[in-house]
Design an enzyme around this catalytic site. Sequence first.
Site, PDB file in Angstrom:
ATOM      1  N   SER B 143       0.807  -1.214   0.000  1.00 47.16           N
ATOM      2  CA  SER B 143       0.000   0.000   0.000  1.00 47.16           C
ATOM      3  C   SER B 143       0.838   1.260   0.000  1.00 47.16           C
ATOM      4  CB  SER B 143      -0.923   0.019   1.217  1.00 47.16           C
ATOM      5  OG  SER B 143      -1.691  -1.148   1.248  1.00 47.16           O
ATOM      6  N   LYS B 182       5.560  10.151   2.817  1.00 47.25           N
ATOM      7  CA  LYS B 182       5.507  11.123   1.728  1.00 47.25           C
ATOM      8  C   LYS B 182       6.399  12.312   2.045  1.00 47.25           C
ATOM      9  CE  LYS B 182       0.971  10.300  -0.388  1.00 47.25           C
ATOM     10  NZ  LYS B 182       0.739   8.943   0.124  1.00 47.25           N
TER      11      LYS B 182
END
Lengths: 224, 224
Positions: B143, B182
Amino acid sequence: MKDLSTLSERQRSILRYMEKHLAEHGFPPTIRQIGEATGINSTSVVNYNLNKLVQAGYLSRSSHVARGLRLVKPLQGEKKSRAAVQVSHGPRVYLIGQIYASEPVPVPEDYYYDENDLIDVTTTMLAGADPSEAYALRVCGDSMIDAMVREGDIVILRRQQTANNGDMVAVWLEDRSETTLKYFYREGDRVRLQPAHPLMEPIYVNPAYCRIEGKVLSIIRQLH
Amino acid sequence: MKDLSTLSERQRSILRYMEKHLAEHGFPPTIRQIGEATGINSTSVVNYNLNKLVQAGYLSRSSHVARGLRLVKPLQGEKKSRAAVQVSHGPRVYLIGQIYASEPVPVPEDYYYDENDLIDVTTTMLAGADPSEAYALRVCGDSMIDAMVREGDIVILRRQQTANNGDMVAVWLEDRSETTLKYFYREGDRVRLQPAHPLMEPIYVNPAYCRIEGKVLSIIRQLH
DNA sequence: TTTGACACCGAACGAGTGTTCGCTTATACT
DNA sequence: AGTATAAGCGAACACTCGTTCGGTGTCAAA
């Protein structure tokens, strides 16, 4: 032998620096380097504290020689890696060049040794390969997204020109003038090259045009 | 890439003396000591041969410093004790758990130290962080494709709860019950979280629900 | 208050040490 | 035989580096 609690804060910081310098450089620091690292302005104060550490059993010294310090007993009771007490580094390999999607893969045979190109790796990354058998390439461009590698990543490889099913390999595809990093599977008289990205499709190539240059052992991405 | 058999007898005896001196003294020999021990009369010949050993990957050197020699790779094919050659690790950090997209990020505060969880890293991977400040997490699931990481990759982080623009961070998004890796950018009163994959879109989140748990220093992918 | 031990300091000295230079010899190849 | 390269050499130089010296400041004990 005295224990840790009798050491001054300066003496503890000298030992920490000593361990750090040994880990990073593979040889001990000089008295001046210790002074710079610990905020001690005078070589004679460093000398004084080193003699205290000798008395306390943490160091031994050879006199009238450069870097004549030996770490006998590392600093304890602190959260740190144990590797700091070692004299030499872990394994290192040569970063021999860059890997581009549109150019043939650099190979060790064409490389001229330069000590500045050595990079640290770990034993685990080498996957049983001797450091002298392994080498590194830096990825250029984003054309290898399908391999889940991006610009700047470092690929550790072992030189080999054959592959087993499931190996990730660096191959130069002569009919496409393209280098790619993919998982190798021999299927009948074709070769399936499977991308690392789970949502991308494999390619099928004629083995005659598929020049395996090395097997990928590990990939390193540094974010700084 | 050269192998051992290309070393001259003098070069092999230099390496043997290097190993012996390190074992006995804890620091490297000088050029003059090497000369005396190996029957080489001239410091420039010792220098020449040391440079050959650097080229062959056995030593590294720091120039213009006393005893600036490090044994990178010991002489092989000979029987010697482990004490004679201080084969060692570089730095090591604790692998404290797994990182899942759907669970909060494990943090060092909740971890109980277990020496078996120590993994080798390199100084470069730590990006200036002390090994005691850094920790590792293993990626579970696919994921986090958008972060260009995949199942089994190891992420090296430093514990911090704030970020600068451009840092890659591990964040737990409370409103989404999701962990993500991120690049962090503060834009006005929002936070933009930019995927590593160049073709994927960023997400914009309310900083109040964005819990930064660590800064990503490096990512390691082992293919075996 | 005095004294002694400890920790600290800057400077100078001289020994330790690596680099560079200009050369010779050995070996392999044409 | 000539040429190129590798290996070797002694000497000089300049920098690195540890030791020593003569001092100051702090603190605890008498």
